[in-house]
Design a protein around this motif. Structure first.
Motif, PDB file in Angstrom:
ATOM      1  N   MET A   1       0.842  -1.202   0.000  1.00 22.17           N
ATOM      2  CA  MET A   1       0.000   0.000   0.000  1.00 22.17           C
ATOM      3  C   MET A   1       0.869   1.242   0.000  1.00 22.17           C
ATOM      4  SD  MET A   1      -2.932   1.120   2.699  1.00 22.17           S
ATOM      5  CE  MET A   1      -1.737   1.614   3.910  1.00 22.17           C
ATOM      6  N   LYS A   2       0.535   2.200  -0.847  1.00 25.39           N
ATOM      7  CA  LYS A   2       1.283   3.452  -0.838  1.00 25.39           C
ATOM      8  C   LYS A   2       1.001   4.191   0.466  1.00 25.39           C
ATOM      9  CE  LYS A   2       0.831   3.842  -5.797  1.00 25.39           C
ATOM     10  NZ  LYS A   2       0.065   4.463  -6.868  1.00 25.39           N
ATOM     11  N   PRO A   5      -2.051   9.149   3.051  1.00 26.72           N
ATOM     12  CA  PRO A   5      -2.796   9.309   4.308  1.00 26.72           C
ATOM     13  C   PRO A   5      -4.296   9.140   4.140  1.00 26.72           C
ATOM     14  CG  PRO A   5      -1.903  11.408   3.544  1.00 26.72           C
ATOM     15  CD  PRO A   5      -1.309  10.352   2.682  1.00 26.72           C
ATOM     16  N   LEU A   6      -4.782   9.236   2.904  1.00 30.16           N
ATOM     17  CA  LEU A   6      -6.214   9.002   2.683  1.00 30.16           C
ATOM     18  C   LEU A   6      -6.615   7.598   3.111  1.00 30.16           C
ATOM     19  CD1 LEU A   6      -6.898  10.476  -0.872  1.00 30.16           C
ATOM     20  CD2 LEU A   6      -7.896  11.232   1.273  1.00 30.16           C
ATOM     21  N   PHE A   7      -5.652   6.691   3.067  1.00 22.79           N
ATOM     22  CA  PHE A   7      -5.987   5.299   3.319  1.00 22.79           C
ATOM     23  C   PHE A   7      -5.522   4.810   4.692  1.00 22.79           C
ATOM     24  CE2 PHE A   7      -5.511   5.578  -1.385  1.00 22.79           C
ATOM     25  CZ  PHE A   7      -6.868   5.569  -1.658  1.00 22.79           C
ATOM     26  N   PHE A   8      -5.305   5.742   5.605  1.00 18.95           N
ATOM     27  CA  PHE A   8      -5.047   5.344   6.984  1.00 18.95           C
ATOM     28  C   PHE A   8      -6.293   5.644   7.820  1.00 18.95           C
ATOM     29  CE2 PHE A   8      -0.371   6.313   6.087  1.00 18.95           C
ATOM     30  CZ  PHE A   8      -0.115   4.988   5.779  1.00 18.95           C
ATOM     31  N   ASP A   9      -6.572   4.768   8.742  1.00 20.68           N
ATOM     32  CA  ASP A   9      -7.755   4.927   9.580  1.00 20.68           C
ATOM     33  C   ASP A   9      -7.461   5.960  10.663  1.00 20.68           C
ATOM     34  OD1 ASP A   9      -9.893   4.714  11.217  1.00 20.68           O
ATOM     35  OD2 ASP A   9      -9.885   2.527  11.333  1.00 20.68           O
ATOM     36  N   SER A  10      -8.134   7.105  10.557  1.00 15.47           N
ATOM     37  CA  SER A  10      -7.848   8.185  11.518  1.00 15.47           C
ATOM     38  C   SER A  10      -8.396   7.881  12.904  1.00 15.47           C
ATOM     39  CB  SER A  10      -8.445   9.501  11.018  1.00 15.47           C
ATOM     40  OG  SER A  10      -9.856   9.450  11.067  1.00 15.47           O
ATOM     41  N   THR A  11      -9.212   6.820  13.023  1.00 21.84           N
ATOM     42  CA  THR A  11      -9.753   6.486  14.349  1.00 21.84           C
ATOM     43  C   THR A  11      -8.813   5.563  15.118  1.00 21.84           C
ATOM     44  OG1 THR A  11     -10.974   4.555  13.569  1.00 21.84           O
ATOM     45  CG2 THR A  11     -12.117   6.672  13.460  1.00 21.84           C
ATOM     46  N   TYR A  71      -1.925  -1.979  14.899  1.00 21.41           N
ATOM     47  CA  TYR A  71      -2.098  -1.176  13.687  1.00 21.41           C
ATOM     48  C   TYR A  71      -0.817  -0.396  13.340  1.00 21.41           C
ATOM     49  CZ  TYR A  71      -4.561   1.828  10.338  1.00 21.41           C
ATOM     50  OH  TYR A  71      -4.975   2.475   9.200  1.00 21.41           O
ATOM     51  N   SER A  99      -2.146  -3.522   8.644  1.00 22.79           N
ATOM     52  CA  SER A  99      -3.338  -2.729   8.348  1.00 22.79           C
ATOM     53  C   SER A  99      -4.475  -3.744   8.256  1.00 22.79           C
ATOM     54  CB  SER A  99      -3.153  -1.920   7.067  1.00 22.79           C
ATOM     55  OG  SER A  99      -2.777  -2.757   6.015  1.00 22.79           O
ATOM     56  N   TYR A 100      -5.629  -3.360   7.775  1.00 22.29           N
ATOM     57  CA  TYR A 100      -6.786  -4.254   7.887  1.00 22.29           C
ATOM     58  C   TYR A 100      -6.689  -5.490   6.987  1.00 22.29           C
ATOM     59  CZ  TYR A 100      -9.121  -0.788  10.724  1.00 22.29           C
ATOM     60  OH  TYR A 100      -9.451   0.063  11.736  1.00 22.29           O
TER      61      TYR A 100
END
Lengths: 183, 249
Positions: A1-2, A5-11, A71, A99-100
């Motif tokens: 995965m690149k 930051p769009l694809f990191f879970d901010s929660t 995570y 990651s997930y």
């Protein structure tokens, strides 16, 4: 995965425990074999989880297993193929960032069946099979002729024609049969 | 209830036309439908309501100024509810970037009203940012409109990569309900592109191709669904059949 930051879970903070789907492709099992993920976490704990097939008919088989990981922390995964309790083969160790979903590929070489079952070759089968022969201290090589069952000694050894059951040598050219009785 | 995003990062592929006409066809079939215009250019809002400016839009919902129910507007001519958009939405990525759970804002908002509807259609912007991520995180499925042109397949690859990244990094799996062929002209290149897409991707292409038809453009200007503006046109029939095909999935 690149590292977008769009694809990191901010929660989730780095180190939060998440359930991770470990996906593996590129592996086909022989009959009786099972596939396992050996997960080695940063804190030294380990888990061995059996993978299940999620194959779709027109696509290569994909395997999946779930494990709890921290995570965005590093962990290691190795894949094991077992037959019963016996370890048949293991992969290299993959270093992952949790990651997930972790998609991995292990190009397992296609192995011959492990049991004694061999297919009978047809007389027209032209697959080349060579056999190293030892007669006393002399060494020679026999290769199959047009038929799969007749082998002719080509060099060094006195000319001889040997009939061998080709089915003994399916998929191999490294067989060293014992021909002491030819001496 | 189905929440479906209509997405393609490429512009001009009839995302808005597909969104409003599928929504209108479902409404015509008796479904209770909500359309969310998530494009800052507000094309769907303008197609439905003309140049009307709205004080209450999806922007206010995203920044938590309004509940979604407060932003809903009914379109009688289209037969469904709409949450309109406005140009302010183009800056919302920056506003929510530091927000805890910024990827799931729309999903949480829709939880509040989803029981009211049989289907929610989200008309996505032609870009990939937090707004599009929000749409995808709220959706169970997407449909991808494409014009069968030379670079279409590349666009599909980008969308599939985005879906994969969302599954990997955010733990949400979005299904692809299918590809809608839009602005179709029966030409060799179009047939070749469609064949290539069929071979390259294991994705359903809907049987109904939407023809390149002037009635579609005219219907936008008259702020009507093509099914109402030119019910006998090929495009109207194609959208109606497509909506049935989509619903049955």
């Amino acid at each position: 995965m690149k590292s977008n930051p769009l694809f990191f879970d901010s929660t989730k903070f780095r180190g939060d425990i998440v359930i991770v789907d470990i996906e593996l492709s590129g592996v086909e099992l022989n009959e009786g074999e099972t596939l396992w993920a050996h997960v080695m976490r940063n804190d030294g704990s380990e888990a061995l989880v059996q993978m299940i097939s999620v194959g779709v008919t027109n696509q290569p088989i994909k395997w999946t297993a779930q494990s709890r990981l921290e995570y965005l922390q590093r962990a290691k995964v190795e894949f094991l193929i077992k037959s019963g309790e016996e370890l048949v083969e293991h992969s290299e160790i993959f270093v992952i960032t949790a990651s997930y979903t972790i998609p991995l590929t292990w190009d397992r070489a296609v192995l011959a069946p492990q049991d004694d079952k061999v297919e009978e070759l047809s007389p027209n089968d032209t697959e080349e099979i060579s056999v190293e022969l030892r007669v006393g201290e002399d060494v020679g090589t026999a290769i199959n002729t047009n038929t799969a069952t007749e082998f002719v000694v080509e060099e060094q050894l006195p000319t001889a024609s040997i009939e061998i059951e080709a089915t003994q040598f399916e998929n191999t050219n490294l067989v060293k049969p014992d021909f002491k009785d030819l001496e | 209830m189905a929440i479906i995003s209509v997405i393609n990062q490429k512009g001009g592929v009839a995302k808005t036309t597909t969104s409003v006409n599928v929504a209108a066809s479902w409404a015509k079939q008796g479904k209770n439908v909500l359309l969310i215009d998530l494009d800052p250019q507000a094309s769907a809002t303008k197609a439905i309501f003309g140049d009307t400016d709205f004080d209450k839009t999806i922007y206010d919902v995203i920044i938590n100024r309004l509940t979604p129910e407060e932003a809903v507007v009914r379109s009688e001519s289209f037969g469904f509810d709409v949450i309109p958009s406005e140009i302010m939405l183009s800056g919302v990525d920056i506003q929510i970037a530091a927000h805890f759970g910024r990827e799931r804002i729309l999903k949480k908002k829709l939880e509040l009203i989803k029981k009211k509807y049989d289907a929610v259609i989200i008309d996505c912007p032609p870009s990939l940012g937090l707004i599009t991520i929000n749409a995808l995180m709220a959706s169970r499925d997407i449909i991808i409109p494409i014009c069968p042109e030379y670079f279409s397949a590349k666009g599909i690859n980008l969308i599939l990569e985005t879906l994969r990244n969302i599954q990997i990094g955010l733990g949400h799996k979005v299904g692809v309900r299918g590809i809608v062929i839009t602005r179709y002209k029966d030409r060799k290149i179009a047939r070749e592109v469609i064949d290539k897409i069929k071979q390259e991707f294991g994705i359903r292409i809907f049987d109904e191709y939407i023809p390149d038809n002037i009635a579609v453009e005219e219907s936008h200007h008259h702020h009507l669904p093509v099914l109402a503006y030119a019910p006998e046109s090929k495009a109207a029939q194609a959208y109606y059949d497509l909506s049935r095909e989509l619903w049955e999935l």
